[in-house]
Write an enzyme that holds these catalytic residues in place. Structure first.
Site, short mmCIF file in Angstrom:
data_model
loop_
_atom_site.label_atom_id
_atom_site.label_comp_id
_atom_site.label_asym_id
_atom_site.label_seq_id
_atom_site.Cartn_x
_atom_site.Cartn_y
_atom_site.Cartn_z
N SER A 67 57.71 33.37 31.21
CA SER A 67 56.49 32.64 31.56
C SER A 67 56.52 31.19 31.06
O SER A 67 55.68 30.38 31.47
CB SER A 67 55.26 33.35 30.98
OG SER A 67 55.08 34.61 31.59
N GLY B 104 54.44 36.04 34.63
CA GLY B 104 55.37 35.06 35.19
C GLY B 104 54.85 33.65 34.98
O GLY B 104 53.72 33.43 34.52
N CYS C 273 48.79 39.35 33.56
CA CYS C 273 48.97 37.90 33.51
C CYS C 273 49.08 37.28 34.91
O CYS C 273 48.10 37.27 35.64
CB CYS C 273 50.18 37.55 32.63
SG CYS C 273 50.19 35.84 32.07
N LEU C 274 50.25 36.77 35.32
CA LEU C 274 50.39 36.20 36.66
C LEU C 274 50.07 37.24 37.72
O LEU C 274 49.44 36.93 38.73
CB LEU C 274 51.81 35.65 36.87
CG LEU C 274 52.08 35.03 38.25
CD1 LEU C 274 51.20 33.81 38.49
CD2 LEU C 274 53.56 34.67 38.40
N GLN D 101 46.43 37.31 38.28
CA GLN D 101 45.97 36.16 39.06
C GLN D 101 46.32 36.31 40.53
O GLN D 101 45.50 36.00 41.41
CB GLN D 101 46.60 34.89 38.49
CG GLN D 101 46.18 34.59 37.05
CD GLN D 101 47.07 33.56 36.38
OE1 GLN D 101 48.00 33.03 37.00
NE2 GLN D 101 46.80 33.27 35.12
N GLY E 190 48.41 29.34 31.42
CA GLY E 190 47.75 28.05 31.55
C GLY E 190 46.71 28.04 32.65
O GLY E 190 46.00 27.04 32.83
N TYR E 191 46.63 29.15 33.41
CA TYR E 191 45.66 29.27 34.51
C TYR E 191 44.79 30.51 34.26
O TYR E 191 45.18 31.43 33.54
CB TYR E 191 46.36 29.40 35.86
CG TYR E 191 47.07 28.14 36.28
CD1 TYR E 191 46.49 27.26 37.19
CD2 TYR E 191 48.33 27.83 35.79
CE1 TYR E 191 47.13 26.10 37.57
CE2 TYR E 191 48.99 26.67 36.16
CZ TYR E 191 48.38 25.80 37.06
OH TYR E 191 49.02 24.65 37.43
N HIS F 296 48.50 40.33 27.40
CA HIS F 296 49.74 41.11 27.42
C HIS F 296 49.60 42.40 26.60
O HIS F 296 49.82 42.38 25.38
CB HIS F 296 50.90 40.28 26.86
CG HIS F 296 51.38 39.23 27.78
ND1 HIS F 296 52.49 39.37 28.58
CD2 HIS F 296 50.89 38.00 28.07
CE1 HIS F 296 52.68 38.28 29.30
NE2 HIS F 296 51.70 37.44 29.01
N GLU G 146 51.65 44.79 26.57
CA GLU G 146 52.98 45.17 26.04
C GLU G 146 53.32 44.36 24.80
O GLU G 146 54.24 44.71 24.05
CB GLU G 146 54.05 44.97 27.12
CG GLU G 146 54.67 43.60 27.20
CD GLU G 146 53.74 42.52 27.75
OE1 GLU G 146 54.08 41.33 27.61
OE2 GLU G 146 52.67 42.87 28.31
#
Length: 355
Positions: A45, A218, A246-247, A250, A290-291, A331, A333
């Protein structure tokens, strides 16, 4: 050898070169973790970014067998003090040697407290690490302002699918830059995990008849992954249980009409509190993004907010109505920790059993 960190606002920090001595331009972000610097360096990431570690001493236990992917991904590494004499029974070498082998430019001796406060006040900025003492600031600043992170998901994803054998449910893991511990967390629970490249078509995954689908973490701006978002929408339209991190969280939101936006300086570290809106409990989480998803942009008939960040109220998770789908921004994990939210993998296991 002297090294210089130059920010796009013209601020210059002087320190000592560590790792590779090549010049680099990247987005400068900070991480507040006190341990786990190797896991940070090998987290995909961070592709397209240079990392500032806020903890003042880095590298004191050297390089251990705790890589979260096949290589290190940050463009650069910035620390206050780096340990040149590591001590740990698992140590396989020094962090300085690791940075050189991975061709990552770094700078030590920087006042990381002042640097981090500047990034918090001004927002994430682009920057350059250089060992050229004759640098020309007027020529460098336009280059810094022009820098953009490209298609980093394609760069960090696996190129061919592979399988981690197991006797339990079969999980298809879409690798957008997955940390190794995501697959391990599923494998430890008995799952057979098939890891797929990021641009795999949904029809291939559906045809394999998995018991569940995992969407990984990611790097980069989620909105640029238009073809992946289209395939995720096709997965959403099935009855397959889906868990996204995470990604992946999104991208699932974007696939269902939601919006994402860039945070001023992001969330990166192992100490971010998130609140479960169902039971009111607060968990300490590991984060790197960051998003964020704009929860207000989601149709309430499609998804409801499940987790929020206690510090700033941003969205940290969604549950999709009428579907066996839940997603989180943080996260579970972790690796190296904390392990507070690892129970979400057990929730996914129960969801697959129910299906």
């Amino acid at each position: 050898m002297k090294a210089f960190l130059i920010l796009e606002d013209g601020t210059v920090f002087t320190g000592t070169s560590i790792g590779s001595d090549r010049e680099m331009i990247s987005e400068i972000v900070f991480n507040t973790s006190m341990t786990g610097y190797l896991e940070v360096l090998t987290d995909p990431s961070y592709a397209g970014q240079a990392v500032v570690m806020t903890y003042p001493l880095i590298g004191n236990y050297g390089v251990t067998p705790d890589m979260e992917s096949r290589r290190a991904w940050p463009d650069g590494y910035i620390v206050r003090e780096i340990s040149r004499m590591p001590s740990n029974f698992r140590c396989e070498g020094s962090l300085t040697d690791f940075l050189k082998k991975q061709d990552i430019p770094g700078i030590a001796g920087v006042d990381t407290r002042t640097l981090t406060k500047r990034l918090r006040e001004m927002g994430t900025m682009n920057g350059m690490i250089t060992t050229n003492e004759d640098y020309d600031l007027e020529k460098i600043l336009p280059r810094l302002k022009e820098y953009r992170i490209g298609d980093v998901v394609s760069a960090v994803s696996c190129q061919q699918r592979y399988v981690l054998k197991g006797e339990g449910p079969r999980v298809a893991l879409l690798d957008f830059g997955a940390k190794n511990n995501i697959a391990r967390s599923l494998n430890r629970r008995g799952c057979e995990v098939t890891v797929y490249p990021a641009h795999t078509y949904a029809k291939e995954i559906i045809a394999s008849k998995p018991d569940g689908v995992m969407l990984s973490n990611g790097p980069g701006n989620p909105e640029t992954n238009t073809s992946i978002i289209q395939e995720i929408r096709k997965l959403y339209e099935t009855d397959i249980p889906i868990f996204a991190i995470c990604l992946g969280h999104q991208l699932m939101a974007l696939a269902n009409g939601g919006r994402t936006y860039k945070l001023k300086y992001g969330h990166r570290g192992g100490n971010h509190p998130v609140k479960d809106l169902e039971n009111g409990r607060v968990y300490i989480s590991s984060q790197n993004h960051g998003y964020a998803v704009d929860a207000a942009s989601m149709d309430r008939a499609v998804a409801r907010e499940a987790f929020v960040n206690v510090n700033d109220g941003t969205n940290e998770g969604l549950v999709y109505e009428g579907k066996k789908i839940f997603t989180v921004q943080f996260h579970p994990e972790a690796c190296p920790g904390p392990q507070d939210s690892g129970y979400l993998f057990d929730r996914f296991m129960e969801m697959m059993k129910g299906a």
